[in-house]
Structures are given as C-alpha cells and as structure tokens.
Design a protein around this motif. Structure first.
Motif, PDB file in Angstrom:
ATOM      1  N   GLN A  22       8.147  -7.649   5.531  1.00 49.50           N
ATOM      2  CA  GLN A  22       7.709  -7.676   6.926  1.00 49.50           C
ATOM      3  C   GLN A  22       8.274  -8.877   7.694  1.00 49.50           C
ATOM      4  O   GLN A  22       7.891  -9.116   8.814  1.00 49.50           O
ATOM      5  CB  GLN A  22       6.182  -7.669   6.990  1.00 49.50           C
ATOM      6  CG  GLN A  22       5.599  -6.349   6.511  1.00 49.50           C
ATOM      7  CD  GLN A  22       4.086  -6.344   6.474  1.00 49.50           C
ATOM      8  OE1 GLN A  22       3.466  -7.271   5.986  1.00 49.50           O
ATOM      9  NE2 GLN A  22       3.503  -5.277   6.991  1.00 49.50           N
ATOM     10  N   SER A  23       9.214  -9.580   7.099  1.00 45.54           N
ATOM     11  CA  SER A  23       9.843 -10.712   7.786  1.00 45.54           C
ATOM     12  C   SER A  23      10.809 -10.192   8.850  1.00 45.54           C
ATOM     13  O   SER A  23      11.106  -9.005   8.918  1.00 45.54           O
ATOM     14  CB  SER A  23      10.588 -11.593   6.783  1.00 45.54           C
ATOM     15  OG  SER A  23      11.731 -10.923   6.296  1.00 45.54           O
ATOM     16  N   ILE A  55       5.045  -6.496  -9.435  1.00 45.80           N
ATOM     17  CA  ILE A  55       5.483  -7.407  -8.369  1.00 45.80           C
ATOM     18  C   ILE A  55       4.246  -7.952  -7.659  1.00 45.80           C
ATOM     19  O   ILE A  55       3.216  -7.274  -7.593  1.00 45.80           O
ATOM     20  CB  ILE A  55       6.420  -6.670  -7.373  1.00 45.80           C
ATOM     21  CG1 ILE A  55       7.114  -7.642  -6.439  1.00 45.80           C
ATOM     22  CG2 ILE A  55       5.684  -5.585  -6.620  1.00 45.80           C
ATOM     23  CD1 ILE A  55       8.251  -7.022  -5.636  1.00 45.80           C
ATOM     24  N   ASP A  56       4.351  -9.141  -7.133  1.00 42.29           N
ATOM     25  CA  ASP A  56       3.253  -9.739  -6.367  1.00 42.29           C
ATOM     26  C   ASP A  56       3.145  -8.993  -5.026  1.00 42.29           C
ATOM     27  O   ASP A  56       4.067  -9.061  -4.201  1.00 42.29           O
ATOM     28  CB  ASP A  56       3.549 -11.219  -6.132  1.00 42.29           C
ATOM     29  CG  ASP A  56       2.470 -11.936  -5.350  1.00 42.29           C
ATOM     30  OD1 ASP A  56       1.795 -11.304  -4.500  1.00 42.29           O
ATOM     31  OD2 ASP A  56       2.300 -13.141  -5.581  1.00 42.29           O
ATOM     32  N   PRO A  57       2.046  -8.256  -4.806  1.00 46.38           N
ATOM     33  CA  PRO A  57       1.922  -7.467  -3.578  1.00 46.38           C
ATOM     34  C   PRO A  57       2.000  -8.299  -2.296  1.00 46.38           C
ATOM     35  O   PRO A  57       2.606  -7.870  -1.317  1.00 46.38           O
ATOM     36  CB  PRO A  57       0.552  -6.803  -3.703  1.00 46.38           C
ATOM     37  CG  PRO A  57       0.258  -6.817  -5.165  1.00 46.38           C
ATOM     38  CD  PRO A  57       0.906  -8.047  -5.703  1.00 46.38           C
ATOM     39  N   GLU A  58       1.408  -9.487  -2.307  1.00 44.99           N
ATOM     40  CA  GLU A  58       1.448 -10.331  -1.110  1.00 44.99           C
ATOM     41  C   GLU A  58       2.866 -10.806  -0.823  1.00 44.99           C
ATOM     42  O   GLU A  58       3.294 -10.865   0.330  1.00 44.99           O
ATOM     43  CB  GLU A  58       0.505 -11.517  -1.264  1.00 44.99           C
ATOM     44  CG  GLU A  58      -0.957 -11.099  -1.253  1.00 44.99           C
ATOM     45  CD  GLU A  58      -1.907 -12.268  -1.479  1.00 44.99           C
ATOM     46  OE1 GLU A  58      -1.456 -13.438  -1.445  1.00 44.99           O
ATOM     47  OE2 GLU A  58      -3.098 -12.007  -1.687  1.00 44.99           O
ATOM     48  N   ALA A  59       3.616 -11.138  -1.870  1.00 46.20           N
ATOM     49  CA  ALA A  59       5.005 -11.554  -1.695  1.00 46.20           C
ATOM     50  C   ALA A  59       5.849 -10.392  -1.178  1.00 46.20           C
ATOM     51  O   ALA A  59       6.697 -10.575  -0.299  1.00 46.20           O
ATOM     52  CB  ALA A  59       5.576 -12.085  -3.007  1.00 46.20           C
ATOM     53  N   MET A  91       0.832  -1.205   0.000  1.00 43.29           N
ATOM     54  CA  MET A  91       0.000   0.000   0.000  1.00 43.29           C
ATOM     55  C   MET A  91       0.868   1.256   0.000  1.00 43.29           C
ATOM     56  O   MET A  91       0.511   2.277  -0.578  1.00 43.29           O
ATOM     57  CB  MET A  91      -0.931   0.013   1.228  1.00 43.29           C
ATOM     58  CG  MET A  91      -1.916  -1.132   1.260  1.00 43.29           C
ATOM     59  SD  MET A  91      -3.006  -1.202  -0.193  1.00 43.29           S
ATOM     60  CE  MET A  91      -3.906   0.303  -0.015  1.00 43.29           C
ATOM     61  N   ALA A  92       2.019   1.177   0.669  1.00 48.83           N
ATOM     62  CA  ALA A  92       2.913   2.333   0.783  1.00 48.83           C
ATOM     63  C   ALA A  92       3.475   2.748  -0.569  1.00 48.83           C
ATOM     64  O   ALA A  92       3.555   3.943  -0.870  1.00 48.83           O
ATOM     65  CB  ALA A  92       4.047   2.027   1.753  1.00 48.83           C
TER      66      ALA A  92
END
Length: 86
Positions: free
Chosen positions: A51-52, A41-45, A17-18
């Motif tokens: 966020q890891s 890019i895959d947003p979920e990836a 979102m950022a």
C-alpha cells in the motif's frame, strides 16, 4: 501450472485479507483449512509494502501456492499441479 489473477482496490481491501480470501475462492475451501498467512509472511509488513506509494511486487509461498501481490492491486496465484510419471 495454473495461474489466476484478480484485481483489488487496496483502499477497500487490505492485501493481507485479500490473499486468504482469494485462495479460498479459487480452491473452494474454507480459509481455516490453510495455515495462517503469518506462517508465510508478516501480514502487517505485506500491507505496508503493497500500500506504499512506490511500485512494489511481493512474492511468497502460501498454502501450496506461489503468490505475487502488486501495489497496482493485482494478486497472482500460481498453482502447481503434480504430474505422475514426470
């Protein structure tokens, strides 16, 4: 080339979102003026990687910009300005 940086708190804002929000802010254009982020890019990836718990940096091209998203919350956007005659 123009480089801008912004710091985010990933516990409050998802990286996926950022990125579009920041590009919209620095260009003064609506988010709908650009292709969806998932075209680049895959947003979920992106969210999962950044966020890891490990230090991570993800770079990709989107909406005519080179973008780097870091796990420390920094988003770096590089805009290449076209030069005529160079």
């Amino acid at each position: 080339m123009s480089v801008t940086r912004k710091q985010y708190d990933w516990s409050e804002t998802r990286p996926s979102m950022a990125v579009p929000e920041y590009i919209s802010a620095i260009t003064g254009r609506e988010q709908t003026d650009f292709a969806p982020l998932y075209d680049a890019i895959d947003p979920e990836a992106l969210d999962a990687l950044v966020q890891s718990d490990s230090p991570v940096s993800v770079s990709f091209e989107h909406a005519g910009h080179s973008i780097t998203v870091r796990s420390d919350g920094e988003v770096v956007v590089q805009t290449v300005t076209a030069s005529i005659g160079r």
